[in-house]
Design a protein around this motif. Structure first.
Motif, PDB file in Angstrom:
ATOM      1  N   GLN A 352       0.787  -1.232   0.000  1.00 17.04           N
ATOM      2  CA  GLN A 352       0.000   0.000   0.000  1.00 17.04           C
ATOM      3  C   GLN A 352       0.821   1.285   0.000  1.00 17.04           C
ATOM      4  N   ARG A 355       2.092   1.876  -3.501  1.00 18.64           N
ATOM      5  CA  ARG A 355       1.011   2.278  -4.399  1.00 18.64           C
ATOM      6  C   ARG A 355       0.606   3.719  -4.146  1.00 18.64           C
ATOM      7  N   ARG A 358       3.130   5.950  -5.830  1.00 18.13           N
ATOM      8  CA  ARG A 358       2.988   6.002  -7.292  1.00 18.13           C
ATOM      9  C   ARG A 358       1.830   6.870  -7.730  1.00 18.13           C
ATOM     10  N   SER A 359       0.769   6.889  -6.890  1.00 20.67           N
ATOM     11  CA  SER A 359      -0.411   7.658  -7.293  1.00 20.67           C
ATOM     12  C   SER A 359      -0.334   9.128  -6.865  1.00 20.67           C
TER      13      SER A 359
END
Length: 360
Positions: A352, A355, A358-359
């Protein structure tokens, strides 16, 4: 009966007839849509839920009972200040990613045990008064159309979130029933008072309330964290936040819950271990710890494996939100001997933080 009920801790007693045929089309449509998820017993029982005299032959009336469950030390809200009270506290807890959030109803003793014993005592009092009669006591333990019976007997109305709402008690109460073969006078139903409000639909984190009065259990966090024994669908894991057993969002937001009442019974007082539990403290529990802390609690029935599954998702969300390395260390340490179900959620949880980066 009302006086006896109050002595036993019930807030309200009603009596419903047994002709529920008008509810059958809605029940069938809900089942045919698959909204019951993996709760196959609901499909198996079918229309027996709407036919009390088939469930218990000879039944002529259903005595309905409401029991409030907010703990005795609950701070109630104020009309002039929405920043105080149990609803405000509930929202604050949901925004603290490091804390585990257990549904309010499950922080004390298992309601099945409490209501069943007291309903039987109520039935005994009635039997003392009128003589022997046939009866069966139910507390969420049989194919009973509880909400329909409750609203028909005047305990409240069906809210758009599908729970029963009362003008003087909100929705923070349990329901129980006594099927009797006595032709007791029925109590009159009241009106519905949701009006144009859609707060419960709007707030649901997974959009499980797919339409007013229509809940898709397959999307509901209460169903996913309690009833479902497989993986939590990945699409709903972020939405779980720190909810590790049940979800109260639709009740926290409901305007009628400013009228919710405290229980008069010590049974529903919060257990210290579940009052404001840090996720990492709960994660450190052994199975023996879990069994000890949940003895006599509704939580115990999900078992240790599902408990750890839920915690892994909540810790993954906390890892993403806080970046606390202690969370990642605790998750990684459990990977080695994890069963396949838990490992899947551990892998997701540990991914998590990356991620989120990355976002960003």
């Amino acid at each position: 009966m009302r006086a006896w009920g109050h002595e036993l801790g019930f807030s309200q007693i009603g009596v419903a007839g047994v002709d529920l045929h008008e509810a059958e089309p809605g029940l069938l449509a809900w089942l045919q849509a698959g909204f019951h998820g993996d709760m196959q017993y609901m499909q198996a029982h079918g229309l027996k839920r709407a036919r009390p005299a088939e469930l218990v032959p000879g039944t002529l009336r259903v005595v309905t009972a409401r029991m409030d469950y907010l703990p005795r030390d609950t701070v109630l809200g104020r009309d002039d200040d929405e920043t105080v009270g149990w609803q405000a506290t509930g929202w604050q807890r949901l925004h603290d990613a490091r804390l585990g959030n257990v549904s309010l109803y499950a922080r004390g003793r298992d309601y099945h045990k409490v209501l069943r014993q007291r309903l039987q005592k109520l039935a005994d009092r009635l039997q003392d008064a009128v003589g022997p009669f046939g009866h069966r006591v139910f507390t969420d333990s049989a194919p009973v159309l509880e909400v329909e019976l409750a609203q028909r007997s005047g305990l409240g109305w069906r809210g758009k979130h599908t729970l029963v709402l009362s003008r003087d008690g909100g929705s923070m109460f349990f329901l129980g029933e006594i099927y009797v073969d006595l032709a007791l006078p029925v109590t009159e139903p009241g009106g519905a008072h949701c009006g144009q409000c859609t707060a419960c639909l709007d707030v649901c984190p997974t959009r499980a309330i797919v339409a007013p009065y229509r809940l898709d259990a397959r999307r509901c966090l209460s169903y996913l964290t309690i009833e479902q024994d497989g993986p939590i669908p990945e699409a709903f894991r972020v939405a779980m936040g720190n909810r590790i057993y049940g979800c109260d969002d639709c009740q926290l937001v409901c305007p009628w819950n400013k009228y919710a009442q405290r229980s008069t019974l010590p049974d529903f007082d919060r257990r210290e271990a579940l009052a404001e539990p840090p996720l990492l403290v709960l994660w450190a529990w052994s199975e023996a710890d879990f069994l000890r802390h949940t003895e006599g609690s509704a939580i115990r029935r999900i078992g240790f494996a599902r408990w750890r599954r839920n915690l892994a998702v909540a810790l993954g969300n906390a890892w993403r939100e806080t970046g606390d390395p202690a969370i990642a260390e605790a998750l990684a340490a459990a990977q080695g001997d994890a069963a396949p179900l838990l490992r899947e959620h551990l892998d997701w949880a540990l991914a998590q933080r990356a991620r989120a980066a990355r976002s960003a």
